[in-house]
Design an enzyme around this catalytic site. Sequence first.
Site, PDB file in Angstrom:
ATOM      1  N   GLN A  71       1.351  -9.887   1.770  1.00 36.75           N
ATOM      2  CA  GLN A  71       1.432  -9.614   3.204  1.00 36.75           C
ATOM      3  C   GLN A  71       0.587 -10.616   3.981  1.00 36.75           C
ATOM      4  OE1 GLN A  71       0.125  -5.444   3.384  1.00 36.75           O
ATOM      5  NE2 GLN A  71       2.098  -4.997   4.318  1.00 36.75           N
ATOM      6  N   ARG A 118       3.968  -2.233  -4.691  1.00 40.77           N
ATOM      7  CA  ARG A 118       4.551  -0.944  -4.325  1.00 40.77           C
ATOM      8  C   ARG A 118       5.762  -0.669  -5.206  1.00 40.77           C
ATOM      9  NH1 ARG A 118       4.411  -1.743   2.296  1.00 40.77           N
ATOM     10  NH2 ARG A 118       2.172  -2.216   2.402  1.00 40.77           N
ATOM     11  N   CYS A 142      -5.558  -2.717   4.118  1.00 37.11           N
ATOM     12  CA  CYS A 142      -6.405  -2.234   5.215  1.00 37.11           C
ATOM     13  C   CYS A 142      -7.635  -1.446   4.767  1.00 37.11           C
ATOM     14  CB  CYS A 142      -5.582  -1.448   6.233  1.00 37.11           C
ATOM     15  SG  CYS A 142      -4.237  -0.490   5.563  1.00 37.11           S
ATOM     16  N   ASP A 166      -1.440 -10.207   6.347  1.00 32.84           N
ATOM     17  CA  ASP A 166      -2.040  -9.023   6.932  1.00 32.84           C
ATOM     18  C   ASP A 166      -3.121  -9.381   7.944  1.00 32.84           C
ATOM     19  OD1 ASP A 166      -1.921  -6.320   7.062  1.00 32.84           O
ATOM     20  OD2 ASP A 166      -2.512  -5.965   4.984  1.00 32.84           O
ATOM     21  N   HIS A 218      -5.976  -7.278  10.845  1.00 28.08           N
ATOM     22  CA  HIS A 218      -6.463  -6.063  11.492  1.00 28.08           C
ATOM     23  C   HIS A 218      -7.414  -6.443  12.613  1.00 28.08           C
ATOM     24  CE1 HIS A 218      -5.220  -4.696   7.444  1.00 28.08           C
ATOM     25  NE2 HIS A 218      -4.702  -3.725   8.164  1.00 28.08           N
ATOM     26  N   HIS A 251      -3.061  -2.786  13.303  1.00 27.38           N
ATOM     27  CA  HIS A 251      -2.519  -3.484  12.138  1.00 27.38           C
ATOM     28  C   HIS A 251      -1.489  -4.473  12.666  1.00 27.38           C
ATOM     29  CE1 HIS A 251      -3.669  -0.274   9.121  1.00 27.38           C
ATOM     30  NE2 HIS A 251      -3.611   0.467  10.210  1.00 27.38           N
ATOM     31  N   LYS A 283       4.056   1.672  17.495  1.00 26.29           N
ATOM     32  CA  LYS A 283       4.072   0.266  17.090  1.00 26.29           C
ATOM     33  C   LYS A 283       5.099  -0.516  17.895  1.00 26.29           C
ATOM     34  CE  LYS A 283       7.358   1.062  13.313  1.00 26.29           C
ATOM     35  NZ  LYS A 283       7.811   0.622  11.988  1.00 26.29           N
TER      36      LYS A 283
END
Length: 579
Positions: free
Chosen positions: A320, A302, A273, A322, A324, A451, A405
């Site tokens: 991911q 990670r 992000c 991902d 946004h 997200h 979320k």
Amino acid sequence: MNEQKSLGTLRHSASHIMAAAVLELFPGTKVAIGPSIEDGFYYDFDRSEPFTPEDLAKIEEKMKELIKANEPFTCSTMPKDEAIKEFKAKGEKYKAEIISEIEDDKVSIYKSGAFTDLCKGPHVASTGEVQNFKLLSVAGAYWRGDSSREMLQRIYGTAFFTKEDLEDYLKRLEEAQKRDHRKLGKDLDLFSVSDAVGGGLVLWHPKGALLRDIIESNWKKFHLENDYALLMTPHISSEELFNISGHLQTYSENMYAPMEIEGNPFRIKPMNCPMHLMIYKTKLHSYRELPIKYAELGTVYRFEKSGVLHGLLRVRGFTQDDGHVIVQPELLEREVITVFQMAINSLKMFGFEDYKIYLATRPEKKYVGKVEDWDKAQASLEAALKKTGYEYEVDEGGGAFYGPKIDIKIKDAIGRLWQCSTIQFDFNLPERFDIYYIDKEGKKTRPYMIHRALMGSLERFIGVLLEHYAGALPLWLSPVQVAIANINENQHEYCKELLNTLKKNGIRAIFDDRNEKIGHKIRENAMQKIPYILVAGDKEKEISSVAVRARGNKDLGVMKIEDFIKQAQSKNVPGVNEL
């Protein structure tokens, strides 16, 4: 008391009975903690000798004796200082440590028979109520999850109110072991993990890499159709980027140590992000452009402790899916509905039709932003969920520190729930990166940010897919869709022509031309869970046909090759998940 809480009480009581049995059988063992968990219970023990399968059988028998004695669970309170002294006198240093950190002057103690334990409860009335239980396995566990502390032995078990429920669970457990994606990954030659490369770092073999490519290509097409712009960002960046984002302050324990490049610290990225926001900031944006939707198959890294790594489900490097969405505040609800429906459509495409949906709200203590902004965002998410028509539960305090979320958990073929899609509201990053758009009045205005991930990560999602389908993936997802097998050398050239014809028609095929008996070839290709096996002998060659066998040992008879291609193409479509 609802059924799940009641079941938790039963299982927590079973953990106490197990601890009592262990102390009777193995004097000198120290106890740590023994909670109920989603599917059962565990207790952590400090013992010099490892527990063996034979030990588990002995512990079960001793538990049955304690259950038969039908000892009551009784609760009392004790002054904190006195409790510390008593547990230290018994050598129970873990209990003494826990008590020393309790703020109250008194602690609650539960007793059943000769066993006394520090515990908040609740418990069933007596040991005799725990009738249907099973000890399952032993694993290592660091005290308090800290790798610098003592390594304990964790015994897992489960308990149910009825014998039928216990037997059903054990059958599901047995089926889950057969579906273990780690075994399937090896058997189907999809992926591996090597100590020489490092734990939690996946090596994708040719078929596994092709499976990933199929998913990724479909993902890109799906996102382009839904008006997302595809991005690609670096694997490392200046440490300053993660200082701006706040990850260094809130997430550093999950990040890898910095590397120095020309005297400046750089980090391997744990998130995509911040880089997406840097792309947003490269030019001025008008309200007319919003919502702006970015998507990236971004690989992140990670740190996970080695003890929690688990095949594809828990890794250190993962990709991911991902996305946004940067949106003006008044359109938040609309965009949440759009993202939610996109997530559902994506999951349905892969054959998942059963979901549990949660609205996770503001944490009690650690959160950023104003309470009134949280209330406003939560109201928007809840209003969006209500308009979707799906049932949902509220997960009080389960939101991220930066915003509420929506979580979507999918139910697999044997009833297990997996966390996949998430839609997260973010108060934090728009402020930290000072992003804005020009509104209708020509003023700089702070947008909202969503997200979202549809699959979560490719690695984990592929692991779930393998277990859901027991490795027998739908035709459109199968890396190898067709195996051609000749009976003898007479059909060799004919089968090569068949192979080329299938490939030209978009069907992923291989030709098993080994000098083996046809029965052997069929068995081995069937074990690879290939959807179709086409057998060609002299008769089939003469009439330009093949004998077709579908997965599951289904004999579809002899077909003209063009008829087979037409049938295969009709099923080689995303969302068609049965042969």
